[in-house]
Scaffold this motif. Structure first.
Motif, PDB file in Angstrom:
ATOM      1  N   ALA A   1       1.643   6.838  -6.857  1.00 52.67           N
ATOM      2  CA  ALA A   1       0.548   7.718  -7.249  1.00 52.67           C
ATOM      3  C   ALA A   1       0.851   9.173  -6.889  1.00 52.67           C
ATOM      4  O   ALA A   1       0.635  10.094  -7.702  1.00 52.67           O
ATOM      5  N   ALA A   2       1.371   9.398  -5.677  1.00 52.54           N
ATOM      6  CA  ALA A   2       1.711  10.758  -5.254  1.00 52.54           C
ATOM      7  C   ALA A   2       2.836  11.335  -6.104  1.00 52.54           C
ATOM      8  O   ALA A   2       2.837  12.535  -6.437  1.00 52.54           O
ATOM      9  N   ALA A  24       0.831  -1.205   0.000  1.00 53.17           N
ATOM     10  CA  ALA A  24       0.000   0.000   0.000  1.00 53.17           C
ATOM     11  C   ALA A  24       0.866   1.256   0.000  1.00 53.17           C
ATOM     12  O   ALA A  24       0.551   2.246  -0.683  1.00 53.17           O
ATOM     13  N   VAL A  25       1.964   1.224   0.756  1.00 59.09           N
ATOM     14  CA  VAL A  25       2.873   2.367   0.790  1.00 59.09           C
ATOM     15  C   VAL A  25       3.483   2.596  -0.594  1.00 59.09           C
ATOM     16  O   VAL A  25       3.586   3.731  -1.061  1.00 59.09           O
ATOM     17  N   ALA A  42       0.904   4.130  -2.904  1.00 59.40           N
ATOM     18  CA  ALA A  42       0.677   5.529  -2.533  1.00 59.40           C
ATOM     19  C   ALA A  42       1.836   6.402  -2.982  1.00 59.40           C
ATOM     20  O   ALA A  42       1.631   7.516  -3.490  1.00 59.40           O
TER      21      ALA A  42
END
Length: 212
Positions: free
Chosen positions: A194-195, A187-188, A191
């Motif tokens: 995407a960021a 998940a990290v 994220a």
């Protein structure tokens, strides 16, 4: 048309600077060569942990250089191609360079972890762990490229120093703080990626002088 495209990409490579495009791969390659001379835990440190940690930092600092290298953004505004499009094109070149470093890192890590020194059999667990480490490094590299690009964008001159400091701060925060928090690694990574992509788009828009 094909010749024009080749010349265009050659021009963008020159504008990015060979140092920015070569450094990510050189960092990974140098640690890989050093790991071949080391043994035991030092081999794992040089082949996996060190390049996986350094690659995102190098990627972010190089992104600052790619964006802040343009000394005449006002002239770019007179060209038919919008300047944000040019910035994104140059960042794609940097992403390709970092991607080459990630591939070398993954191959080196998987090769070193894929053979059990005791049994002589393949060790799938360490291989998967090493490949995931390379993927996590790639995602963090995208994030720091986005941070560096956004921080270096804008019409204010001499932004390279503060932007690089911001990249360094984000890198240290991840290594010293975030890595100590038990969060789902996948998940990290998602994220971060995407960021990073979002920051690159916003940063390139900001570089064109548009409000973000």
């Amino acid at each position: 048309m094909e010749m024009v495209s080749v010349e265009l990409w050659r021009h963008e490579v020159r504008r990015c600077g060979l140092v920015a495009l070569v450094t990510p791969l050189a960092v990974v390659a140098s640690t890989t060569l050093l790991s071949a001379l080391a043994g035991g835990g030092m081999h794992d440190f040089l082949a996996v942990w060190l390049p996986a940690a350094l690659l995102p930092l190098v990627a972010g600092v190089c992104a600052v250089g790619v964006v802040s290298r343009e000394v005449m953004p006002e002239l770019q505004a007179t060209f038919p191609t919008p300047y944000p499009v040019t910035v994104r094109r140059r960042l794609r070149l940097l992403i390709l360079a970092v991607g080459a470093g990630v591939v070398v890192l993954a191959v080196s890590a998987a090769t070193g972890a894929g053979h059990d020194p005791v049994t002589g059999q393949g060790a799938s667990g360490p291989v998967l762990s090493s490949l995931f480490s390379a993927a996590s490094s790639a995602a963090f590299s995208l994030l720091l490229i986005g941070v560096g690009a956004y921080a270096a964008a804008g019409r204010t001159r001499n932004r390279g120093g503060p932007a690089s400091a911001l990249v360094m701060t984000a890198w240290l925060a991840k290594l010293l703080v975030l890595d100590r928090i038990p969060l789902p690694p996948a998940a990290v990574a998602v994220a971060f990626a995407a960021a990073g992509l979002w920051s690159m788009v916003r940063g390139s828009t900001r570089a064109g002088g548009e409000a973000v």
